[in-house]
Design a protein around this motif. Structure first.
Motif, PDB file in Angstrom:
ATOM      1  N   ILE A 209       0.877  -1.171   0.000  1.00 52.10           N
ATOM      2  CA  ILE A 209       0.000   0.000   0.000  1.00 52.10           C
ATOM      3  C   ILE A 209       0.912   1.219   0.000  1.00 52.10           C
ATOM      4  N   ALA A 210       0.893   1.976  -1.082  1.00 52.23           N
ATOM      5  CA  ALA A 210       1.771   3.135  -1.216  1.00 52.23           C
ATOM      6  C   ALA A 210       0.961   4.408  -1.021  1.00 52.23           C
ATOM      7  N   SER A 211       1.414   5.265  -0.131  1.00 54.09           N
ATOM      8  CA  SER A 211       0.686   6.515   0.097  1.00 54.09           C
ATOM      9  C   SER A 211       1.649   7.679   0.196  1.00 54.09           C
ATOM     10  N   ASP A 212       1.153   8.844  -0.196  1.00 52.09           N
ATOM     11  CA  ASP A 212       1.925  10.075  -0.050  1.00 52.09           C
ATOM     12  C   ASP A 212       0.933  11.218   0.089  1.00 52.09           C
ATOM     13  N   ILE A 213       1.335  12.232   0.804  1.00 55.98           N
ATOM     14  CA  ILE A 213       0.441  13.371   1.004  1.00 55.98           C
ATOM     15  C   ILE A 213       0.336  14.224  -0.265  1.00 55.98           C
ATOM     16  N   ASN A 214       1.333  14.114  -1.146  1.00 52.08           N
ATOM     17  CA  ASN A 214       1.371  14.930  -2.362  1.00 52.08           C
ATOM     18  C   ASN A 214       1.024  14.114  -3.597  1.00 52.08           C
ATOM     19  N   GLU A 215       0.339  14.751  -4.528  1.00 51.65           N
ATOM     20  CA  GLU A 215      -0.156  14.058  -5.725  1.00 51.65           C
ATOM     21  C   GLU A 215       0.968  13.664  -6.675  1.00 51.65           C
ATOM     22  N   LYS A 216       1.915  14.567  -6.928  1.00 53.50           N
ATOM     23  CA  LYS A 216       2.944  14.312  -7.933  1.00 53.50           C
ATOM     24  C   LYS A 216       3.813  13.092  -7.621  1.00 53.50           C
ATOM     25  N   PRO A 217       4.346  12.958  -6.393  1.00 55.95           N
ATOM     26  CA  PRO A 217       5.117  11.744  -6.098  1.00 55.95           C
ATOM     27  C   PRO A 217       4.288  10.472  -6.259  1.00 55.95           C
ATOM     28  N   LEU A 218       3.014  10.537  -5.903  1.00 56.06           N
ATOM     29  CA  LEU A 218       2.158   9.365  -6.025  1.00 56.06           C
ATOM     30  C   LEU A 218       1.966   8.985  -7.490  1.00 56.06           C
ATOM     31  N   GLU A 219       1.815   9.980  -8.358  1.00 57.96           N
ATOM     32  CA  GLU A 219       1.726   9.704  -9.793  1.00 57.96           C
ATOM     33  C   GLU A 219       3.013   9.058 -10.293  1.00 57.96           C
ATOM     34  N   SER A 220       4.147   9.531  -9.788  1.00 64.49           N
ATOM     35  CA  SER A 220       5.437   8.945 -10.161  1.00 64.49           C
ATOM     36  C   SER A 220       5.538   7.502  -9.680  1.00 64.49           C
ATOM     37  N   ALA A 221       5.058   7.238  -8.453  1.00 67.33           N
ATOM     38  CA  ALA A 221       5.084   5.875  -7.912  1.00 67.33           C
ATOM     39  C   ALA A 221       4.234   4.936  -8.764  1.00 67.33           C
ATOM     40  N   LEU A 222       3.056   5.396  -9.175  1.00 67.69           N
ATOM     41  CA  LEU A 222       2.186   4.579 -10.023  1.00 67.69           C
ATOM     42  C   LEU A 222       2.853   4.302 -11.368  1.00 67.69           C
ATOM     43  N   HIS A 223       3.457   5.331 -11.960  1.00 64.80           N
ATOM     44  CA  HIS A 223       4.170   5.160 -13.239  1.00 64.80           C
ATOM     45  C   HIS A 223       5.307   4.148 -13.091  1.00 64.80           C
ATOM     46  N   ASN A 224       6.075   4.245 -12.013  1.00 64.57           N
ATOM     47  CA  ASN A 224       7.185   3.315 -11.801  1.00 64.57           C
ATOM     48  C   ASN A 224       6.705   1.892 -11.553  1.00 64.57           C
ATOM     49  N   ALA A 225       5.577   1.765 -10.890  1.00 63.42           N
ATOM     50  CA  ALA A 225       5.015   0.431 -10.650  1.00 63.42           C
ATOM     51  C   ALA A 225       4.644  -0.241 -11.978  1.00 63.42           C
ATOM     52  N   TYR A 226       4.046   0.523 -12.892  1.00 64.43           N
ATOM     53  CA  TYR A 226       3.710  -0.021 -14.213  1.00 64.43           C
ATOM     54  C   TYR A 226       4.969  -0.389 -14.987  1.00 64.43           C
ATOM     55  N   LYS A 227       5.987   0.449 -14.934  1.00 68.70           N
ATOM     56  CA  LYS A 227       7.243   0.149 -15.632  1.00 68.70           C
ATOM     57  C   LYS A 227       7.882  -1.128 -15.103  1.00 68.70           C
ATOM     58  N   SER A 228       7.670  -1.379 -13.817  1.00 69.65           N
ATOM     59  CA  SER A 228       8.281  -2.553 -13.173  1.00 69.65           C
ATOM     60  C   SER A 228       7.397  -3.787 -13.251  1.00 69.65           C
ATOM     61  N   GLY A 229       6.166  -3.616 -13.679  1.00 66.72           N
ATOM     62  CA  GLY A 229       5.254  -4.746 -13.796  1.00 66.72           C
ATOM     63  C   GLY A 229       4.676  -5.235 -12.486  1.00 66.72           C
ATOM     64  N   VAL A 230       4.676  -4.383 -11.464  1.00 70.07           N
ATOM     65  CA  VAL A 230       4.160  -4.815 -10.148  1.00 70.07           C
ATOM     66  C   VAL A 230       2.881  -4.076  -9.768  1.00 70.07           C
TER      67      VAL A 230
END
Length: 231
Positions: A46-67
């Motif tokens: 479960i990944a959380s952040d108070i800010n929108e931009k880092p969370l968007e980056s985390a989602l993008h990286n998760a897709y790139k990694s296939g997880v």
């Protein structure tokens, strides 16, 4: 996607048990959670952040990694808006005041089912004192070095009944037991900081001065013990 984590984040990962569901609060770009999944350590993050931009980056990286199928993402202030079905909570790269605020707003984490994995950037003695005052105990603690900085990384569990001495708020018993090769250098830095505080208080004397003199004496006893043990 190949990830290289900092030593402090790798130390946090070392406290995650195989198969854990992990809540990474303040996930930034999501690297810690993605690493745990790629390495087969965590079962879900479960990944959380108070800010929108880092969370968007985390989602993008998760897709790139296939997880991405084993992660969920929440914009949340601390633990306010995330599910409670996790085993270990990771808070890394925050100061003590921020961590204390997060824990104060989530009294439900005072439950033996949760393990707190905390990498504190500042005022770590305040965090240790807070944990014990709320019924948590530091079960394991180690040190990680990135560049010139040495960071404590601790695992705390809800286990009321124990307490720390003032000196142990600076160097916990778990850290003394850790056998970390970084302990002598870290202890030396802590002692130098407390010595500076004692010197600054020396002219005024009083209760605060005596308190820090006592802490310094306790830390020097720890240092002697560490040297005697050959660390």
């Amino acid at each position: 996607m190949k990830l290289t984590l900092s030593n402090r984040l790798l130390a946090c990962c070392g406290y995650v048990a195989a198969g854990d569901r992990v809540a990474d609060v303040g996930c930034d770009h999501g690297y810690l959670g993605i690493y745990l999944l790629l390495e087969g350590i965590a079962s879900f993050v479960i990944a959380s952040d108070i800010n929108e931009k880092p969370l968007e980056s985390a989602l993008h990286n998760a897709y790139k990694s296939g997880v991405q199928g084993r992660m969920s993402f929440y914009q949340s202030s601390g633990l306010r808006s995330i599910p409670r079905d996790f085993d270990s909570l990771v808070c890394a790269g925050m100061g003590a005041d921020t961590m204390i605020s997060i824990l104060d707003e989530a009294p439900w984490v005072k439950d033996a089912r949760y393990r707190l994995i905390l990498q504190c950037q500042s005022r770590t003695p305040v965090l240790r004192q807070y944990l014990y005052s709320r019924g948590f105990a530091i079960r394991r603690e180690t040190l990680a070095q990135d560049g010139k900085f040495i960071y404590p990384v601790m695992e705390a569990v809800y286990d009321p009944g124990s307490a720390l001495t003032p000196g142990e708020c600076y160097i916990s018993p778990a850290l003394l037991r850790s056998g970390s090769s970084l302990l002598p250098a870290f202890l030396s830095r802590v002692i130098a900081s407390v010595e500076s505080t004692v010197h600054g208080l020396s002219r005024g004397g009083g209760e605060k001065y005596e308190e820090f003199r006592s802490i310094l004496a306790e830390l020097k006893e720890m240092e002697a013990q560490v040297h005697a043990n050959g660390c």
